[in-house]
Design an enzyme around this catalytic site. Structure first.
Site, PDB file in Angstrom:
ATOM      1  N   CYS A   1    -100.930  -7.286  50.337  1.00  0.00           N
ATOM      2  CA  CYS A   1    -100.697  -8.537  49.981  1.00  0.00           C
ATOM      3  C   CYS A   1    -101.596  -9.162  48.642  1.00  0.00           C
ATOM      4  CB  CYS A   1    -100.774  -9.529  50.983  1.00  0.00           C
ATOM      5  SG  CYS A   1    -100.333 -11.170  50.977  1.00  0.00           S
ATOM      6  N   THR A   2    -102.414  -9.989  48.805  1.00  0.00           N
ATOM      7  CA  THR A   2    -103.020 -10.448  47.751  1.00  0.00           C
ATOM      8  C   THR A   2    -104.418  -9.530  47.710  1.00  0.00           C
ATOM      9  OG1 THR A   2    -104.117 -12.163  49.173  1.00  0.00           O
ATOM     10  CG2 THR A   2    -102.175 -12.975  47.823  1.00  0.00           C
TER      11      THR A   2
END
Length: 347
Positions: free
Chosen positions: A115-116
């Site tokens: 993800c981030t």
């Protein structure tokens, strides 16, 4: 020694993403006749600070028993998502703590983001000039902040050899299973997937955002057609036959299939047949012609074309390299480079 995976837990870490590497790598065992269920990875979690508490984005903290020096022992570093990235998210630069932590990472170490977590890898310079992905809702901001990165906002994950990035949340599971499959083959990855109760394989090129993730009440799905096709991959499968299984027109079936799966029926069938071929190449001594027939490609030429496109190597090279070095982590990379030039599980 087992291949060591070090997970970097940052303040604001999402507990779900933090637990994915332990659940997938930590449960990966040798499924071969002489494997005796031996673990294939050693998974540890570290912080950018000395051992102690790390805040999560939930109403609890976790206690991490390793400091940043653990990164120096890693064959693979995984950075899960965090909601407290500060200058990394706002300015695209590492904090002093993060920079000091990444100084421990040895050259050639495989680095992975969920993800981030991709923001951290980009700020550290790992993604310059490379293809990468992140959560679809952050993709535009990510591209503006890191213009040197070739961002693909539509895929579940990207394998660029020694640097791998995934989209949000469950895509981290897909990426970790992909790494296990790359390191140790389909049998090991499928075993982990079964025990985790998740799909054994979602291709990285599958769309992040599927328009119809759950069918509307009373609306027919394409599930039965997919189950039917999986049971006869070695046979010719026509689109109209799949549509007939669901009593739909070809046009309606194709639209519904793409909405539910994120791929066209043809792309999905090719993906499933490549997976069947990989399993046969790894686990049997069948000839390439027989593998082609049993996987549904018909001819060795068709098999070679599809395997080369999906894996970056020919079926013969895949089998030879995997058989001779797969359990030492020296199998073929997605782009065709030999894993001996990149980090992999030691023997």
């Amino acid at each position: 020694m087992r291949h060591r995976v070090v997970v970097l837990a940052l303040d604001g870490v999402l507990p779900f993403e933090l637990g994915i590497p332990q659940r997938i790598f930590g449960r990966s065992t040798n499924t071969g006749p002489d494997g005796r269920g031996e673990k294939l990875y050693d998974v540890v979690t570290c912080s950018v600070r000395p051992p102690g508490p790390v805040r999560t984005d939930a109403d609890f903290s976790i206690v991490v028993e390793h400091g940043p020096e653990a990164l120096a022992t890693a064959g693979t570093v995984v950075v899960p998502a965090s909601y407290e990235l500060g200058p990394v998210y706002e300015e695209g630069r590492l904090t002093a703590e993060l920079a000091a932590a990444f100084a421990h990472v040895r050259p050639g170490t495989r680095v992975v983001s969920i993800c981030t977590g991709s923001y951290v890898l980009a700020a550290a310079g790992y993604l310059d000039g490379r293809p990468a992905t992140t959560h679809w809702s952050s993709a535009d901001h990510f591209q503006r902040l890191f213009p040197k990165v070739r961002v693909d906002p539509d895929v579940l994950f990207i394998d660029d050899g020694d640097v791998l990035t995934s989209a949000g949340v469950a895509a981290g599971i897909d990426l970790c299973l992909h790494i296990v499959r790359r390191d140790h083959g389909t049998a090991v990855a499928n075993d982990v997937a079964r025990r985790t109760v998740v799909p054994p394989h979602r291709d990285g090129g599958q769309a992040q955002f599927i328009r119809r993730p759950l069918p509307e009440a009373g609306v027919a799905t394409t599930t039965a057609a997919r189950t039917w096709a999986l049971g006869r991959l070695e046979e010719p499968i026509l689109l109209r036959d799949m549509a007939l299984r669901e009593s739909m027109s070809v046009r309606t079936f194709t639209r519904r299939f793409r909405e539910e799966v994120g791929l066209s029926p043809g792309q999905w069938l090719a993906q499933q047949r490549v997976e069947r071929a990989r399993h046969l190449l790894e686990s049997t001594d069948l000839s390439i012609d027989r593998v082609a027939r049993d996987a549904g490609f018909g001819t060795a030429t068709s098999l070679r074309q599809h395997v080369q496109a999906a894996l970056g190597v020919s079926p013969t090279v895949y089998r030879r390299t995997f058989r001779s070095a797969g359990l030492r982590g020296e199998g073929p990379l997605r782009d065709g480079r030999d894993r001996r030039t990149a980090p992999g599980p030691p023997g």
